[in-house]
Motif scaffolding. Sequence first.
Motif, PDB file in Angstrom:
ATOM      1  N   MET A   1     -14.609  33.824  10.725  1.00 34.45           N
ATOM      2  CA  MET A   1     -13.150  33.645  10.720  1.00 34.45           C
ATOM      3  C   MET A   1     -12.455  34.739  11.523  1.00 34.45           C
ATOM      4  O   MET A   1     -11.543  34.467  12.307  1.00 34.45           O
ATOM      5  CB  MET A   1     -12.638  33.641   9.277  1.00 34.45           C
ATOM      6  N   VAL A   2     -12.884  35.993  11.313  1.00 37.91           N
ATOM      7  CA  VAL A   2     -12.282  37.100  12.060  1.00 37.91           C
ATOM      8  C   VAL A   2     -12.536  36.929  13.559  1.00 37.91           C
ATOM      9  O   VAL A   2     -11.620  37.069  14.393  1.00 37.91           O
ATOM     10  CB  VAL A   2     -12.836  38.453  11.568  1.00 37.91           C
ATOM     11  N   GLY A   3     -13.786  36.612  13.906  1.00 33.55           N
ATOM     12  CA  GLY A   3     -14.113  36.398  15.314  1.00 33.55           C
ATOM     13  C   GLY A   3     -13.347  35.238  15.915  1.00 33.55           C
ATOM     14  O   GLY A   3     -12.856  35.322  17.055  1.00 33.55           O
ATOM     15  N   ALA A   4     -13.214  34.159  15.161  1.00 30.45           N
ATOM     16  CA  ALA A   4     -12.475  32.997  15.657  1.00 30.45           C
ATOM     17  C   ALA A   4     -11.010  33.345  15.900  1.00 30.45           C
ATOM     18  O   ALA A   4     -10.395  32.855  16.857  1.00 30.45           O
ATOM     19  CB  ALA A   4     -12.596  31.844  14.660  1.00 30.45           C
ATOM     20  N   GLY A   5     -10.451  34.201  15.031  1.00 28.65           N
ATOM     21  CA  GLY A   5      -9.057  34.594  15.215  1.00 28.65           C
ATOM     22  C   GLY A   5      -8.823  35.336  16.518  1.00 28.65           C
ATOM     23  O   GLY A   5      -7.862  35.057  17.246  1.00 28.65           O
ATOM     24  N   TYR A   6      -9.712  36.282  16.837  1.00 25.42           N
ATOM     25  CA  TYR A   6      -9.575  37.016  18.097  1.00 25.42           C
ATOM     26  C   TYR A   6      -9.859  36.110  19.297  1.00 25.42           C
ATOM     27  O   TYR A   6      -9.136  36.132  20.307  1.00 25.42           O
ATOM     28  CB  TYR A   6     -10.526  38.211  18.113  1.00 25.42           C
ATOM     29  N   LEU A   7     -10.932  35.319  19.191  1.00 17.92           N
ATOM     30  CA  LEU A   7     -11.306  34.463  20.322  1.00 17.92           C
ATOM     31  C   LEU A   7     -10.263  33.389  20.588  1.00 17.92           C
ATOM     32  O   LEU A   7     -10.097  32.945  21.735  1.00 17.92           O
ATOM     33  CB  LEU A   7     -12.667  33.820  20.059  1.00 17.92           C
TER      34      LEU A   7
ATOM     35  N   ALA B   1     -10.502  25.225  22.580  1.00 19.56           N
ATOM     36  CA  ALA B   1     -11.684  24.451  22.958  1.00 19.56           C
ATOM     37  C   ALA B   1     -12.921  25.330  23.056  1.00 19.56           C
ATOM     38  O   ALA B   1     -14.020  24.952  22.601  1.00 19.56           O
ATOM     39  CB  ALA B   1     -11.433  23.724  24.280  1.00 19.56           C
ATOM     40  N   TRP B   2     -12.763  26.516  23.617  1.00 21.08           N
ATOM     41  CA  TRP B   2     -13.917  27.409  23.782  1.00 21.08           C
ATOM     42  C   TRP B   2     -14.354  28.028  22.458  1.00 21.08           C
ATOM     43  O   TRP B   2     -15.533  28.348  22.275  1.00 21.08           O
ATOM     44  CB  TRP B   2     -13.604  28.490  24.808  1.00 21.08           C
ATOM     45  N   VAL B   3     -13.427  28.191  21.519  1.00 25.70           N
ATOM     46  CA  VAL B   3     -13.807  28.689  20.195  1.00 25.70           C
ATOM     47  C   VAL B   3     -14.749  27.704  19.512  1.00 25.70           C
ATOM     48  O   VAL B   3     -15.781  28.086  18.943  1.00 25.70           O
ATOM     49  CB  VAL B   3     -12.555  28.936  19.323  1.00 25.70           C
ATOM     50  N   PHE B   4     -14.416  26.422  19.576  1.00 25.86           N
ATOM     51  CA  PHE B   4     -15.297  25.415  18.981  1.00 25.86           C
ATOM     52  C   PHE B   4     -16.593  25.261  19.777  1.00 25.86           C
ATOM     53  O   PHE B   4     -17.635  24.916  19.212  1.00 25.86           O
ATOM     54  CB  PHE B   4     -14.569  24.073  18.868  1.00 25.86           C
TER      55      PHE B   4
END
Length: 292
Positions: free
Chosen positions: A255-261, A268-271
């Motif tokens: 979750m933390v990484g997804a927030g920054y990314l 699209a690139w996060v998924f």
Amino acid sequence: WSNQFESLWLLTCAMALFYSALIPMTDALAVRSIRNLNVPYTRLRVGGSIGYVIAVASTGFLIGHFGPSIVIPVMCSYLLLALLTTFFIKEQAYDVSPQKESASFVSLLRAKESILFFVLAFLSFMSHAPFNVFFAVHLESVGYTGQQIGLLIALGVIMEIVLFLFGGNLVRKFHLFHIMLLCFVCGAIRWFLVGWFAEILWVLVLTQMLHCITFALFHMVSIERVRRLFPERYASQGQAMYSAFAIGLGGGLGMVGAGYLWEWVGDAWVFTIAASISVLALVILWGSQHLR
């Protein structure tokens, strides 16, 4: 009454300190309570999914009438009901497993099979993190209404309920390696499609139907795997490690990484990265079989 990030963070940590023990203990008690019955664990676990649907639907209705302030009283009411329910639990004694009972929990935890399982579970929940945090935001950005998003999320939970009700014996009929393989393949496909084809409704419907495999089926396999890796004496500790390392640490870091990314590379690139994590888990799982 908290209105600052720091105080809310401390309150969340305090709640997590006590609340985190509930899931592994209830899972361990559930598995133990049905050991002599021809009832799969998932018939009990489906209560959590049904409760989720009821809670979300009823609380949403109440928020519409009374505003967001109703959330805390509703949560306290549900926790009070859970507290009252615990007085009806009759815990059974655990069976002694001669081949594992003499081993310590730490030695069982250090076993190669245990390490492999926890790594795979960690990656599975990490790959789900963008979905858990940003799925609704992602769909809203491509033009879906709140009602459509709610129906799509409900579809995933319904598929989860169906699998829990009628697929509880799957983990006994198939090799766990093949089931995990299916989960990670479907995970890679699901997250890639969500990232790049979210504007196509039938694609999203398909990805939500895969929820019963990427989450529900993997959770079923995980509970069975913990049961096999740890004797009943260490059932709660084994479930706690699964909850803490996989769901807590894996999901939390994801979750933390997804927030920054999300801010750096876009939705699209996060998924796509989530799909890559599923592929990584797939490679590790496949490689572990060939190294034996």
